[in-house]
Design a protein around this motif. Structure first.
Motif, short mmCIF file in Angstrom:
data_model
loop_
_atom_site.label_atom_id
_atom_site.label_comp_id
_atom_site.label_asym_id
_atom_site.label_seq_id
_atom_site.Cartn_x
_atom_site.Cartn_y
_atom_site.Cartn_z
N ASP A 66 -33.57 7.21 -53.99
CA ASP A 66 -34.79 7.65 -52.84
C ASP A 66 -36.13 7.31 -53.68
O ASP A 66 -35.97 7.16 -54.82
N SER A 67 -37.18 7.47 -53.21
CA SER A 67 -38.35 7.21 -53.88
C SER A 67 -38.80 7.97 -55.18
O SER A 67 -39.18 7.81 -55.96
N ASP A 70 -38.72 6.74 -59.33
CA ASP A 70 -39.58 7.21 -59.90
C ASP A 70 -38.98 7.55 -61.74
O ASP A 70 -39.27 7.36 -62.54
N HIS A 101 -33.97 2.53 -52.88
CA HIS A 101 -34.25 1.61 -53.78
C HIS A 101 -33.45 0.76 -54.55
O HIS A 101 -33.44 0.89 -56.01
N GLN A 106 -42.32 -3.08 -53.71
CA GLN A 106 -41.51 -1.83 -54.18
C GLN A 106 -40.72 -2.31 -55.26
O GLN A 106 -40.17 -3.57 -55.57
#
Length: 304
Positions: free
Chosen positions: A93-94, A98, A158, A192
């Protein structure tokens, strides 16, 4: 007790065996996927860095693509986030993305760069986002569900696959006598970031760069038969036969598929080697016996 003369004779023998390979691979590009135990054991890490520096000094062009799954998992654990996987791929996930960028593009990448530089090389760290190196597209999985009229789409966030590679930034670094060290993060048309399997990136990069060799470090002795014997000197047709016979299965399959795609696209040879052996890369390239599995290109000519 070993005498100085014995030691000197041993060194001379090693150099004599290595010389034909040094001459043959001068000026050639070698794409190396670096991962597994070789990235976690201090002695193996130093040995790998020295191997890469020596390759550069004798005229080769090593290009490193590295993984970092255990390091990502460790940091996620420290912040209280559980790692989840689907078919061997990390669900990203986002927030996890990161962390992936922080660990791969920062911590791991710079550690490798520093280690190579410490041993006399000149390494430069990149991610696939630098210089538009790796263009990615979202990796989508589907699953048949008898309760649904169409296959179910599985979104794992992602996670991407390579759409295209532009080697311009790598070419500049190689011309400047640098060693590129690449984290497998790509960028999509939507801007992205995408986490990409390092084996896939290394294979695609070897294809695009028309590399002499694709070398993948693993935590096994190489591709083995049912009795645990290491198989080497394999042709593409023989590897496909082993897949059909289920000799090759599980976690080895993605590496094998990347290797096959690379040699089918013109890479002279792919090597799957035992990264638990100190100086595994040099032993595979510069000795007759090697330390893993060699898959030769479609020319059928033996590849050292």
């Amino acid at each position: 007790m070993t005498s100085d003369a014995d030691i000197a004779a041993g060194i001379a023998s090693v150099l004599t065996e290595a010389l034909p390979y040094i001459k043959r691979f001068n000026g050639k590009t070698m794409v190396i996927k670096y991962g597994g135990n070789a990235m976690s054991d201090e002695k193996l890490k130093s040995g790998f860095a020295r191997d890469v520096v020596l390759m550069k000094l004798v005229g080769m062009s090593p290009v490193i693509v590295h993984g970092g799954g255990p390091q990502i998992g460790e940091l996620l654990k420290r912040i209280g986030k559980q790692s989840e996987f689907f078919e061997g791929m990390r669900i990203t996930d986002s927030e996890t993305m990161d962390i992936v960028e922080m660990v791969l593009g920062g911590q791991v990448n710079k550690e490798i760069v520093n280690l190579i530089n410490k041993h006399g090389g000149s390494a430069v760290g990149l991610t696939g986002k630098d210089g538009a190196l790796i263009q990615a597209r979202k990796l989508v999985f589907t699953r048949n569900n008898p309760e649904m009229s169409a296959p179910e789409i599985i979104d794992i966030g992602h996670v991407g696959e390579v759409s295209s590679i532009d080697t311009a930034v790598i070419d500049i670094l190689l011309q400047g006598n640098f060693i590129p060290v690449i984290a497998p993060i790509g960028v999509g048309e939507d801007g992205q970031s995408y986490n990409i399997n390092a084996d896939l990136v290394a294979g695609k990069l070897a294809e695009v760069m028309k590399a002499e060799k694709l070398i993948m470090l693993t935590n096994t002795a190489g591709l083995q038969d049912g009795n645990g014997n290491v198989l080497t000197g394999l042709t593409v047709s023989r590897v496909n036969q082993l897949i059909e016979e289920n000799v090759i299965h599980g976690g080895m399959l993605p590496k094998i598929h990347s290797a096959l795609e690379a040699v089918n696209a013109g890479v002279k040879a792919a090597h799957i080697i035992d990264g638990r052996v100190e100086h595994a890369v040099l032993l595979e390239i510069f000795t007759n016996k090697g330390v893993g599995t060699l898959i030769q290109g479609r020319s059928g000519k033996p590849a050292a």
